[in-house]
Design a protein around this motif. Sequence first.
Motif, mmCIF file in Angstrom:
data_model
loop_
_atom_site.group_PDB
_atom_site.id
_atom_site.type_symbol
_atom_site.label_atom_id
_atom_site.label_comp_id
_atom_site.label_asym_id
_atom_site.label_seq_id
_atom_site.Cartn_x
_atom_site.Cartn_y
_atom_site.Cartn_z
ATOM 1 N N LYS A 91 0.803 -1.231 0.000
ATOM 2 C CA LYS A 91 0.000 0.000 0.000
ATOM 3 C C LYS A 91 0.832 1.275 0.000
ATOM 4 O O LYS A 91 0.288 2.366 0.019
ATOM 5 C CB LYS A 91 -0.910 0.008 1.240
ATOM 6 N N ASN A 94 1.801 5.126 4.362
ATOM 7 C CA ASN A 94 0.535 5.375 5.042
ATOM 8 C C ASN A 94 0.795 6.187 6.305
ATOM 9 O O ASN A 94 1.594 5.800 7.140
ATOM 10 C CB ASN A 94 -0.112 4.054 5.434
ATOM 11 N N LYS A 109 -7.433 0.214 7.330
ATOM 12 C CA LYS A 109 -6.765 -0.024 6.042
ATOM 13 C C LYS A 109 -5.935 -1.304 6.075
ATOM 14 O O LYS A 109 -4.845 -1.347 5.498
ATOM 15 C CB LYS A 109 -5.834 1.143 5.711
#
Lengths: 373, 164
Positions: A91, A94, A109
């Motif tokens: 991802k 973050n 998430k």
Amino acid sequence: MIEGKVIKLVLAIFALYLSQNTLGSDTTGNLPVAVQHNAHAENHSADGHGKFEAGKFMFEHIEDAYEWHILSWKDNHISVPLPVILYSREKGLNIFMSSKLKHGHAEYKGFFISHEPPHENRIVERLGNGEIVAPLDVSVTKNIASLFVGIIIILTIFLSVAKAYNQRPLQAPRGLQSWVEPMIIFVRDEIARPSIGEKKFEKFMPYLLTVFFFIWINNMLGLVPIPPGGANLTGNIAVTMVLALFTFILTTIHGTKVYWGHIFNTPGVPWWLKIPIPLMPFVELIGVFTKPFVLMVRLFANITAGHIIAMGFLSLIFLFGQMNQLFGYGVSVISVFFLIFMTFLELLVAFIQAYVFTFLSAVYFGMAVEEHH
Amino acid sequence: MGLLMPHFGTIIWMTISFIIVFLILKKFAWKPILNSLKTRDKSIEDALLSADRTRKEMQKIQADNEIILAEAKLERDKILKEARDLKENIINEAKQKAVEESGKILDSAREALKAERLAVVKEIKEQIAGLSIAIAEKILQEKLETSNEQKVVIEKFIHDLKLN
């Protein structure tokens, strides 16, 4: 002079005793038991709460956290959320506040706080295929926030003191200067000058002063029971490791021919200890690494032990209070008395550990820069 | 989080923070503080040394002063003594001179007196001679007529008349 030496001796013996004591107790059982306890406690808290777990209580304080806990009242937790910074392969980068994780009870998430080894109490990531991995975690945790507070205090103190020195040259110290100056002179005349030698000590003064005040002020900040104090920064092994690593790097960089000669071809040792099996060089080389290692462990163990003892006395109140409320009130008097006593002792330890770390660093530098005599 | 396992994030933050703190403090705090401590130590040392030197100089000056004072006293005594001697000399000389002068005056007075007396005696002699002659003339004119015998007698008288 004699009085000063006696005081120094007493302090040194005291420090030795403390370090021995805490190291001994840590390695001989307290720690594994407590950690086990901790894991046990987590399982308990999952299916119900109410029972006071001393080990969990203590280690929640001593360990790092993603939020700065201030107060819990029944099921309401008041804590300051801190930024979580993660880099995951899936991802990317973050950044979010730790309040999104709801004190470790929610997933955000795909990130959540693990309650099981090997990443216990750390943020882990659930990948698309269900696999759980630890992302690269550079979150501003409780300890890091405490580090920033400490840094702000240190910079405020010393930049203002430096300004005072610039504005009032050649005058007697005043205000903060009067507190800082004896310490600086102590580091210069009692630590650096005798350990490193008249010729070279000035080169190491900035590092020694930074380390001394960094450790001391952060130690004392850890003794303040309310935020922004109370974090166990100098009792964090990563922090002490970085400090010891700097000492190690500086020692290695400044090592003279004599220093390395001492390690690989120790003078005054029979030849058969060096050839054919390089026994002495091997032992000496291990010594090069054990020195910073010992620095790291000593500071970590002393400060952590101090926090454990303080939390232990507090835990006693609740443990006895669980048996009988009146009993708890009775014990609290004794506990608080011991807690106050321990806090004064820790105030002393805070200084002694800063002194010992700085002094040993200076001794190692002194060995490294030694010339032929 | 394992208590004994250093965490990567903490290491990163700690390393960066410590380096930054170290560099800031080194440049803006330790350098000026250590420098000013050094200069202050040095200035105090210098001040102490110069005070010591001044004290020594003062002692030396004091000792010098005493010597000078003693010398001055001696000088004064000497001058006083000289003055006293001189005074006595002058007085003595004056006395001597006065005595001499008075002697001289006396002598000259005596001399003048003597000369005066001589002159007076001489005059008296002459006058007596004249008078005697006149008297003798008168007597002789009256009693005797001019004769050589009488003249010889008169001469003999005059000659015998020695006043001095």
